[in-house]
Design a protein around this motif. Structure first.
Motif, mmCIF file in Angstrom:
data_model
loop_
_atom_site.group_PDB
_atom_site.id
_atom_site.type_symbol
_atom_site.label_atom_id
_atom_site.label_comp_id
_atom_site.label_asym_id
_atom_site.label_seq_id
_atom_site.Cartn_x
_atom_site.Cartn_y
_atom_site.Cartn_z
ATOM 1 N N LYS A 143 -2.929 -15.038 -9.658
ATOM 2 C CA LYS A 143 -3.005 -13.642 -10.094
ATOM 3 C C LYS A 143 -3.686 -12.772 -9.042
ATOM 4 O O LYS A 143 -3.239 -11.658 -8.760
ATOM 5 N N THR A 144 -4.799 -13.288 -8.498
ATOM 6 C CA THR A 144 -5.489 -12.488 -7.471
ATOM 7 C C THR A 144 -4.616 -12.314 -6.242
ATOM 8 O O THR A 144 -4.610 -11.238 -5.626
ATOM 9 N N THR A 145 -3.875 -13.358 -5.884
ATOM 10 C CA THR A 145 -2.967 -13.238 -4.730
ATOM 11 C C THR A 145 -1.912 -12.168 -5.014
ATOM 12 O O THR A 145 -1.635 -11.309 -4.151
ATOM 13 N N LYS A 146 -1.333 -12.179 -6.238
ATOM 14 C CA LYS A 146 -0.335 -11.178 -6.598
ATOM 15 C C LYS A 146 -0.944 -9.781 -6.597
ATOM 16 O O LYS A 146 -0.345 -8.809 -6.122
ATOM 17 N N LEU A 147 -2.185 -9.691 -7.159
ATOM 18 C CA LEU A 147 -2.854 -8.390 -7.187
ATOM 19 C C LEU A 147 -3.144 -7.879 -5.776
ATOM 20 O O LEU A 147 -3.012 -6.679 -5.491
ATOM 21 N N LYS A 148 -3.554 -8.784 -4.886
ATOM 22 C CA LYS A 148 -3.820 -8.381 -3.504
ATOM 23 C C LYS A 148 -2.537 -7.882 -2.843
ATOM 24 O O LYS A 148 -2.545 -6.863 -2.137
ATOM 25 N N LYS A 149 -1.426 -8.603 -3.079
ATOM 26 C CA LYS A 149 -0.142 -8.178 -2.499
ATOM 27 C C LYS A 149 0.247 -6.816 -3.044
ATOM 28 O O LYS A 149 0.679 -5.913 -2.310
ATOM 29 N N ARG A 150 0.104 -6.638 -4.354
ATOM 30 C CA ARG A 150 0.463 -5.366 -4.975
ATOM 31 C C ARG A 150 -0.437 -4.247 -4.460
ATOM 32 O O ARG A 150 0.025 -3.131 -4.163
ATOM 33 N N ALA A 151 -1.758 -4.583 -4.345
ATOM 34 C CA ALA A 151 -2.686 -3.571 -3.817
ATOM 35 C C ALA A 151 -2.309 -3.214 -2.390
ATOM 36 O O ALA A 151 -2.351 -2.038 -1.999
ATOM 37 N N LEU A 152 -1.924 -4.196 -1.608
ATOM 38 C CA LEU A 152 -1.516 -3.944 -0.220
ATOM 39 C C LEU A 152 -0.264 -3.081 -0.190
ATOM 40 O O LEU A 152 -0.177 -2.116 0.597
ATOM 41 N N LYS A 153 0.701 -3.397 -1.055
ATOM 42 C CA LYS A 153 1.929 -2.599 -1.130
ATOM 43 C C LYS A 153 1.610 -1.179 -1.542
ATOM 44 O O LYS A 153 2.128 -0.209 -0.967
ATOM 45 N N LEU A 154 0.750 -1.051 -2.570
ATOM 46 C CA LEU A 154 0.379 0.293 -3.009
ATOM 47 C C LEU A 154 -0.338 1.064 -1.908
ATOM 48 O O LEU A 154 -0.095 2.265 -1.704
ATOM 49 N N GLN A 155 -1.203 0.397 -1.183
ATOM 50 C CA GLN A 155 -1.924 1.040 -0.090
ATOM 51 C C GLN A 155 -0.943 1.476 0.990
ATOM 52 O O GLN A 155 -1.043 2.600 1.504
ATOM 53 N N GLN A 156 -0.016 0.578 1.300
ATOM 54 C CA GLN A 156 0.983 0.925 2.316
ATOM 55 C C GLN A 156 1.852 2.090 1.841
ATOM 56 O O GLN A 156 2.172 3.006 2.603
ATOM 57 N N GLN A 157 2.229 2.069 0.560
ATOM 58 C CA GLN A 157 3.038 3.146 0.001
ATOM 59 C C GLN A 157 2.268 4.452 0.033
ATOM 60 O O GLN A 157 2.818 5.495 0.389
ATOM 61 N N ARG A 158 0.995 4.439 -0.301
ATOM 62 C CA ARG A 158 0.192 5.658 -0.276
ATOM 63 C C ARG A 158 0.041 6.160 1.147
ATOM 64 O O ARG A 158 0.122 7.375 1.403
ATOM 65 N N GLN A 159 -0.198 5.216 2.052
ATOM 66 C CA GLN A 159 -0.298 5.635 3.458
ATOM 67 C C GLN A 159 1.012 6.272 3.918
ATOM 68 O O GLN A 159 1.009 7.277 4.638
ATOM 69 N N LYS A 160 2.104 5.668 3.489
ATOM 70 C CA LYS A 160 3.421 6.194 3.855
ATOM 71 C C LYS A 160 3.590 7.588 3.251
ATOM 72 O O LYS A 160 4.056 8.517 3.941
ATOM 73 N N GLU A 161 3.219 7.729 1.974
ATOM 74 C CA GLU A 161 3.315 9.019 1.308
ATOM 75 C C GLU A 161 2.429 10.044 1.998
ATOM 76 O O GLU A 161 2.823 11.198 2.218
#
Length: 187
Positions: A143-161
């Motif tokens: 779960k933590t690995t999935k959450l870290k991946k999702r957090a990374l994706k969200l961070q990348q998406q926000r940076q992109k935005e």
């Protein structure tokens, strides 16, 4: 009366013979017996007390040996059979004690096996707990690995935005600059 005289003479002979010393034999033993009850004679009256007379009895050695042999032959078989019965009983008691000792040892081993069984049961219980904790830890790790991946994706998406917004703003600023009137140059 005549019978009375004969009895008196017979008694006189008996009393005189009891006063004589008995013959001494080298192979005989002398035992003295004391009569417990004195027997009243026909002449004596019941109210009179008679005095017990001690008479030494001479017994031949052969007679003593034969009496001893007879006594021993009478009692020895029973004594030997009793001795054998006691020996057998003693052996049976020893065997019984050994058997009881073995049974006590078995019970102790049984108790130690019960202790081992309880230890194995307890170990199995705690092993199950450890397996459950391990499963929980693996699940939490996933779960933590999935959450870290999702957090990374969200961070990348926000940076992109944020980058896209910055680029959009820069474009708008550029466009606004271009739209601002420029004074014409005189030539």
């Amino acid at each position: 009366m005549m019978t009375n005289n004969m009895e008196t003479e017979g008694r006189a002979d008996e009393s005189s013979s009891s006063q004589r010393d008995p013959p001494q034999n080298t192979g005989s033993y002398e035992f003295s017996l004391t009569p417990q009850d004195s027997r009243p004679t026909e002449d004596s009256q019941p109210a009179e007390k008679s005095v017990p007379i001690e008479e030494p009895i001479v017994v031949d050695r052969k007679a003593i040996e034969k009496l001893t042999e007879g006594l021993l032959s009478h009692y020895l078989p029973d004594l030997y059979s009793s001795k054998q019965a006691l020996l057998e009983l003693n052996q049976n008691q020893v065997i019984l004690l050994d058997t009881l000792d073995q049974e006590v040892t078995k019970f102790r081993e049984c108790n130690s096996l019960l202790d081992l069984n309880s230890l194995f049961t307890e170990a199995k219980f705690y092993h199950g707990k450890l397996v459950n904790i391990r499963k929980d830890m693996i699940m939490l790790h996933e779960k933590t690995t999935k959450l870290k991946k999702r957090a990374l994706k969200l961070q990348q998406q926000r940076q992109k935005e944020v980058m896209e917004k910055e680029q959009q703003r820069e474009k708008e600023l550029e466009r606004e600059r271009q739209l601002i009137a420029k004074p014409a140059q005189r030539t």
